[in-house]
Enzyme design. Structure first.
Site, PDB file in Angstrom:
ATOM      1  N   CYS A 110       0.859  -1.199   0.000  1.00  0.00           N
ATOM      2  CA  CYS A 110       0.000   0.000   0.000  1.00  0.00           C
ATOM      3  C   CYS A 110       0.893   1.247   0.000  1.00  0.00           C
ATOM      4  O   CYS A 110       0.610   2.211  -0.715  1.00  0.00           O
ATOM      5  CB  CYS A 110      -0.924   0.015   1.213  1.00  0.00           C
ATOM      6  SG  CYS A 110      -2.369  -1.064   1.058  1.00  0.00           S
ATOM      7  N   GLY A 143       4.897 -19.264   0.950  1.00  0.00           N
ATOM      8  CA  GLY A 143       5.981 -18.294   1.078  1.00  0.00           C
ATOM      9  C   GLY A 143       5.559 -16.860   0.819  1.00  0.00           C
ATOM     10  O   GLY A 143       6.390 -16.025   0.446  1.00  0.00           O
ATOM     11  N   HIS A 202      -0.158  -9.875  -4.899  1.00  0.00           N
ATOM     12  CA  HIS A 202       0.778  -9.490  -5.952  1.00  0.00           C
ATOM     13  C   HIS A 202       1.082 -10.698  -6.826  1.00  0.00           C
ATOM     14  O   HIS A 202       1.053 -11.843  -6.368  1.00  0.00           O
ATOM     15  CB  HIS A 202       2.073  -8.912  -5.367  1.00  0.00           C
ATOM     16  CG  HIS A 202       2.738  -9.789  -4.363  1.00  0.00           C
ATOM     17  ND1 HIS A 202       2.321  -9.872  -3.051  1.00  0.00           N
ATOM     18  CD2 HIS A 202       3.782 -10.646  -4.473  1.00  0.00           C
ATOM     19  CE1 HIS A 202       3.086 -10.734  -2.398  1.00  0.00           C
ATOM     20  NE2 HIS A 202       3.987 -11.214  -3.241  1.00  0.00           N
TER      21      HIS A 202
HETATM   22  P1  AMP Z   1       6.125 -12.958  -1.761  1.00  0.00           P
HETATM   23  O1  AMP Z   1       7.246 -13.684  -1.073  1.00  0.00           O
HETATM   24  O2  AMP Z   1       5.392 -13.730  -2.785  1.00  0.00           O
HETATM   25  O3  AMP Z   1       5.196 -12.314  -0.741  1.00  0.00           O
HETATM   26  O4  AMP Z   1       6.818 -11.775  -2.573  1.00  0.00           O
HETATM   27  C1  AMP Z   1       7.156 -10.568  -2.000  1.00  0.00           C
HETATM   28  C2  AMP Z   1       8.200  -9.957  -2.873  1.00  0.00           C
HETATM   29  O5  AMP Z   1       8.320  -8.576  -2.546  1.00  0.00           O
HETATM   30  C3  AMP Z   1       9.586 -10.562  -2.721  1.00  0.00           C
HETATM   31  O6  AMP Z   1      10.010 -11.095  -3.976  1.00  0.00           O
HETATM   32  C4  AMP Z   1      10.454  -9.386  -2.271  1.00  0.00           C
HETATM   33  O7  AMP Z   1      11.746  -9.411  -2.830  1.00  0.00           O
HETATM   34  C5  AMP Z   1       9.640  -8.206  -2.763  1.00  0.00           C
HETATM   35  N1  AMP Z   1       9.865  -6.935  -2.056  1.00  0.00           N
HETATM   36  C6  AMP Z   1       9.925  -6.752  -0.712  1.00  0.00           C
HETATM   37  N2  AMP Z   1      10.102  -5.444  -0.433  1.00  0.00           N
HETATM   38  C7  AMP Z   1      10.145  -4.787  -1.630  1.00  0.00           C
HETATM   39  C8  AMP Z   1      10.305  -3.422  -2.025  1.00  0.00           C
HETATM   40  N3  AMP Z   1      10.452  -2.434  -1.119  1.00  0.00           N
HETATM   41  N4  AMP Z   1      10.318  -3.132  -3.346  1.00  0.00           N
HETATM   42  C9  AMP Z   1      10.185  -4.119  -4.265  1.00  0.00           C
HETATM   43  N5  AMP Z   1      10.010  -5.415  -3.967  1.00  0.00           N
HETATM   44  C10 AMP Z   1       9.990  -5.751  -2.672  1.00  0.00           C
HETATM   45 ZN    ZN Z   2      -1.760  -3.255   1.175  1.00  0.00          ZN
END
Ligand code: AMP
Ligand code: ZN
Length: 113
Positions: free
Chosen positions: A6, A92, A99
């Site tokens: 968000c 995970g 997303h």
């Molecule tokens: P998930 O593990 O499916 O919840 O994916 C979350 C993803 O968000 C991971 O691949 C992280 O590397 C990515 N992530 C976490 N923080 C950030 C950020 N500030 N900007 C871009 N990607 C992020």
């Molecule tokens: Zn959110």
């Protein structure tokens, strides 16, 4: 509510944007697992795929409508790409805001580990 995506969606936290419109945002993953690794999110907070409903599913359809042009802009249409959603802890999901990972630039195994 304290939600990282968000905060990215409303610009409080910067991101490397790939695509944006009124309802969705695509940006590069901060810890890429492939040469191309983009996250596509609804701007609206939906916690996970488990919370997709008839009332909010239009934005999910919109994400998938935009995937071809996002992939084209990343130059990955010929070679192919993978779209992944992790839903819940066993899968995970580390960020509890829906997303989709769009990944490309290497060969992907199947089944995914
Ligand atoms: P998930 O593990 O499916 O919840 O994916 C979350 C993803 O968000 C991971 O691949 C992280 O590397 C990515 N992530 C976490 N923080 C950030 C950020 N500030 N900007 C871009 N990607 C992020
Ligand atoms: Zn959110």
């Amino acid at each position: 509510m304290d939600c990282l995506f968000c905060a990215i969606a409303n610009g409080e936290i910067p991101s490397k944007k790939v695509y944006e419109d009124d309802t969705i945002l695509a940006f590069h993953d901060i810890d890429p697992q492939a040469p191309v690794h983009v996250l596509i999110i609804p701007k609206q907070h939906i916690r996970s795929a488990f919370e997709i409903t008839p009332e909010n599913s239009a934005v999910v359809a919109h994400i998938f409508e935009k995937i071809p042009s996002i992939a084209k802009s990343l130059g990955v249409t010929e070679e192919g790409f993978r779209v992944v959603n992790n839903c819940g802890d066993a899968a995970g999901q580390s960020v509890k805001h829906l997303h989709f990972h769009l990944m490309a630039g290497r060969q992907f195994g199947w089944p995914a580990g």
